[in-house]
Design an enzyme around this catalytic site. Structure first.
Site, PDB file in Angstrom:
ATOM      1  N   HIS A   1      -0.546  -2.357  -9.938  1.00 21.49           N
ATOM      2  CA  HIS A   1      -0.132  -2.524 -11.347  1.00 21.49           C
ATOM      3  C   HIS A   1      -0.818  -1.510 -12.279  1.00 21.49           C
ATOM      4  CE1 HIS A   1      -3.440  -5.605 -12.820  1.00 21.49           C
ATOM      5  NE2 HIS A   1      -3.966  -4.627 -12.121  1.00 21.49           N
ATOM      6  N   ASP A   2      -1.795  -0.783 -11.724  1.00 26.21           N
ATOM      7  CA  ASP A   2      -2.457   0.258 -12.524  1.00 26.21           C
ATOM      8  C   ASP A   2      -1.636   1.556 -12.565  1.00 26.21           C
ATOM      9  OD1 ASP A   2      -4.681  -1.360 -12.941  1.00 26.21           O
ATOM     10  OD2 ASP A   2      -5.729  -0.606 -11.172  1.00 26.21           O
TER      11      ASP A   2
ATOM     12  N   ASP B   1     -12.269   2.863  -1.084  1.00 22.39           N
ATOM     13  CA  ASP B   1     -12.212   3.054  -2.544  1.00 22.39           C
ATOM     14  C   ASP B   1     -12.700   4.466  -2.851  1.00 22.39           C
ATOM     15  OD1 ASP B   1     -12.598   2.628  -5.514  1.00 22.39           O
ATOM     16  OD2 ASP B   1     -12.125   0.567  -4.947  1.00 22.39           O
TER      17      ASP B   1
ATOM     18  N   GLY C   1      -8.441   0.379  -2.460  1.00 25.40           N
ATOM     19  CA  GLY C   1      -8.934   0.091  -3.811  1.00 25.40           C
ATOM     20  C   GLY C   1      -9.689  -1.223  -3.800  1.00 25.40           C
TER      21      GLY C   1
ATOM     22  N   GLU D   1       3.136  -4.369 -15.266  1.00 33.18           N
ATOM     23  CA  GLU D   1       3.433  -5.496 -14.387  1.00 33.18           C
ATOM     24  C   GLU D   1       4.892  -5.395 -13.970  1.00 33.18           C
ATOM     25  OE1 GLU D   1       1.039  -7.126 -13.324  1.00 33.18           O
ATOM     26  OE2 GLU D   1      -0.481  -6.574 -14.788  1.00 33.18           O
TER      27      GLU D   1
ATOM     28  N   GLU E   1      -0.455  -9.401  -6.354  1.00 37.36           N
ATOM     29  CA  GLU E   1      -0.169  -8.938  -7.715  1.00 37.36           C
ATOM     30  C   GLU E   1       0.629 -10.011  -8.456  1.00 37.36           C
ATOM     31  OE1 GLU E   1      -0.684  -6.050  -9.456  1.00 37.36           O
ATOM     32  OE2 GLU E   1      -1.326  -4.596  -7.951  1.00 37.36           O
TER      33      GLU E   1
ATOM     34  N   MET F   1      -6.653   7.322  -2.243  1.00 35.03           N
ATOM     35  CA  MET F   1      -5.479   6.684  -1.616  1.00 35.03           C
ATOM     36  C   MET F   1      -4.195   7.498  -1.811  1.00 35.03           C
ATOM     37  SD  MET F   1      -5.154   3.534  -4.266  1.00 35.03           S
ATOM     38  CE  MET F   1      -5.006   3.801  -6.035  1.00 35.03           C
TER      39      MET F   1
HETATM   40  C1  LIG Z   1      -8.419  -3.005 -10.700  1.00 32.94           C
HETATM   41  S1  LIG Z   1      -9.554  -2.525  -9.433  1.00 32.94           S
HETATM   42  C2  LIG Z   1      -9.188  -3.682  -8.136  1.00 32.94           C
HETATM   43  C3  LIG Z   1     -10.347  -3.908  -7.197  1.00 32.94           C
HETATM   44  C4  LIG Z   1     -10.125  -4.937  -6.085  1.00 32.94           C
HETATM   45  N1  LIG Z   1      -8.918  -4.659  -5.320  1.00 32.94           N
HETATM   46  C5  LIG Z   1     -10.100  -6.330  -6.623  1.00 32.94           C
HETATM   47  O1  LIG Z   1      -9.017  -6.884  -6.848  1.00 32.94           O
HETATM   48  O2  LIG Z   1     -11.181  -6.890  -6.854  1.00 32.94           O
HETATM   49  C6  LIG Z   1      -8.760  -1.043  -8.820  1.00 32.94           C
HETATM   50  C7  LIG Z   1      -9.588  -0.297  -7.800  1.00 32.94           C
HETATM   51  O3  LIG Z   1      -8.857   0.870  -7.388  1.00 32.94           O
HETATM   52  C8  LIG Z   1      -9.791   1.912  -7.181  1.00 32.94           C
HETATM   53  N2  LIG Z   1      -9.100   3.221  -7.221  1.00 32.94           N
HETATM   54  C9  LIG Z   1      -8.608   3.858  -8.320  1.00 32.94           C
HETATM   55  N3  LIG Z   1      -8.061   5.031  -7.964  1.00 32.94           N
HETATM   56  C10 LIG Z   1      -8.223   5.147  -6.606  1.00 32.94           C
HETATM   57  C11 LIG Z   1      -7.885   6.146  -5.652  1.00 32.94           C
HETATM   58  N4  LIG Z   1      -7.240   7.269  -6.032  1.00 32.94           N
HETATM   59  N5  LIG Z   1      -8.196   5.947  -4.349  1.00 32.94           N
HETATM   60  C12 LIG Z   1      -8.844   4.801  -3.964  1.00 32.94           C
HETATM   61  N6  LIG Z   1      -9.193   3.815  -4.830  1.00 32.94           N
HETATM   62  C13 LIG Z   1      -8.889   3.982  -6.133  1.00 32.94           C
HETATM   63  C14 LIG Z   1     -10.799   1.710  -8.307  1.00 32.94           C
HETATM   64  O4  LIG Z   1     -12.018   2.395  -8.083  1.00 32.94           O
HETATM   65  C15 LIG Z   1     -10.926   0.181  -8.330  1.00 32.94           C
HETATM   66  O5  LIG Z   1     -11.965  -0.272  -7.481  1.00 32.94           O
END
Ligand SMILES: C[S@@+](CC[C@H](N)C(=O)[O-])C[C@H]1O[C@@H](n2cnc3c(N)ncnc32)[C@H](O)[C@@H]1O
Length: 253
Positions: A150-151, A112, A89, A218, A179, A133
């Site tokens: 955290h998402d 990503d 990600g 969180e 985090e 992922m």
């Molecule tokens: C909140 S952003 C964080 C980006 C980076 N790690 C940073 O801190 O700058 C979350 C990232 O997770 C990626 N993401 C979401 N679902 C994903 C998945 N199933 N597989 C890979 N990446 C994913 C999103 O595209 C996004 O770029």
């Protein structure tokens, strides 16, 4: 900072705040306010709207620049002996570009979703790989996750962390997680007076997760220990840095 403000104040992101009541009106809490506003989750929305995706990636890169320099200054030893890192990600690859600049022995894989990896700018010693992922994480000495877990819910975090464990060497691999660790009683003891500040920030971050994600939240150090143990990481350490986030290093059992 400008990129973060442009993203958070965009009509798309503000709409989810206006739909927070969806969390209350639906008895099973099944729909996020972002989905109530836009009919899809934040990642599917970004996939369908390259302009918004760009806004999101720029905002993340802006935050990454601040936090990564803090990690490089605060705990450079984390990267000793690590020759390959997969940033899971990793957004537009800003984090890996900065890490490779600071620690030139590292080769990075920026992993990503395909619509993000395919438009990430070229960076020396970094390859961009698109994928999911939840299905697969490319192999490396260490997996790095910043502002990703955290998402997601506990169950989803356990799935992602299990894929990360499968991607690293079982004997000397590790997962590096950047985090927030929000206040529980245990944090008051660990962080002393800093905890009060984090308590308010933790509440704010939790509100953001509630508005923007489906199941994100969180976590306290106890909650982090739970998801790590369930994903097969028997040991972990926590380093506090000069940022809202902390650095968790977790090792396979
Ligand atoms: C909140 S952003 C964080 C980006 C980076 N790690 C940073 O801190 O700058 C979350 C990232 O997770 C990626 N993401 C979401 N679902 C994903 C998945 N199933 N597989 C890979 N990446 C994913 C999103 O595209 C996004 O770029």
């Amino acid at each position: 900072m400008a990129a973060l403000l442009l993203f958070e104040s965009s009509p798309v992101m503000l709409a989810s705040w206006h739909n927070l009541s969806a969390r209350i009106s639906l008895k099973d809490n099944s729909m996020s306010s972002f989905e109530a506003a836009h009919g899809k989750d934040v990642w599917k929305y970004a996939e369908a709207d390259p302009k918004h995706s760009n806004l999101l990636n720029n905002a993340m890169a802006c935050d990454a620049r601040i936090v990564v320099s803090t990690i490089i200054d605060g705990c450079p030893e984390i990267f000793e002996g690590v020759n390959t890192i997969v940033d899971v990600g990793g957004g537009d690859g800003t984090t890996l570009r900065l890490l490779v600049e600071a620690f030139p022995w590292i080769n990075g894989i920026n992993f990503d979703l395909p619509h993000v990896a395919s438009v990430a700018p070229h960076a020396i010693c970094v390859v961009h790989v698109g994928g999911d992922m939840f299905n697969y994480v490319p192999k490396a000495d260490a997996a790095f996750l910043m502002w990703v877990l955290h998402d997601w819910s506990d169950e989803e975090c356990i799935q992602i962390l299990t894929k990360c464990r499968e991607a690293i060497p079982q004997d000397n691999g590790k997962v590096i997680i950047v985090e927030a660790i929000i206040g529980g009683k245990e944090e008051s003891i660990i962080r002393g007076s800093n905890n009060e500040k984090l308590k308010d920030v933790g509440l704010m971050l939790d509100m953001v997760m509630m508005a923007h994600t489906s199941n994100g939240k969180e976590r306290t150090s106890k909650e982090w220990a739970y998801v790590l143990n369930e994903a097969g990481f028997g040991r972990h350490t926590i380093s506090h840095i000069n940022a809202v986030q902390s650095v968790i290093q977790a090792y396979p059992s």
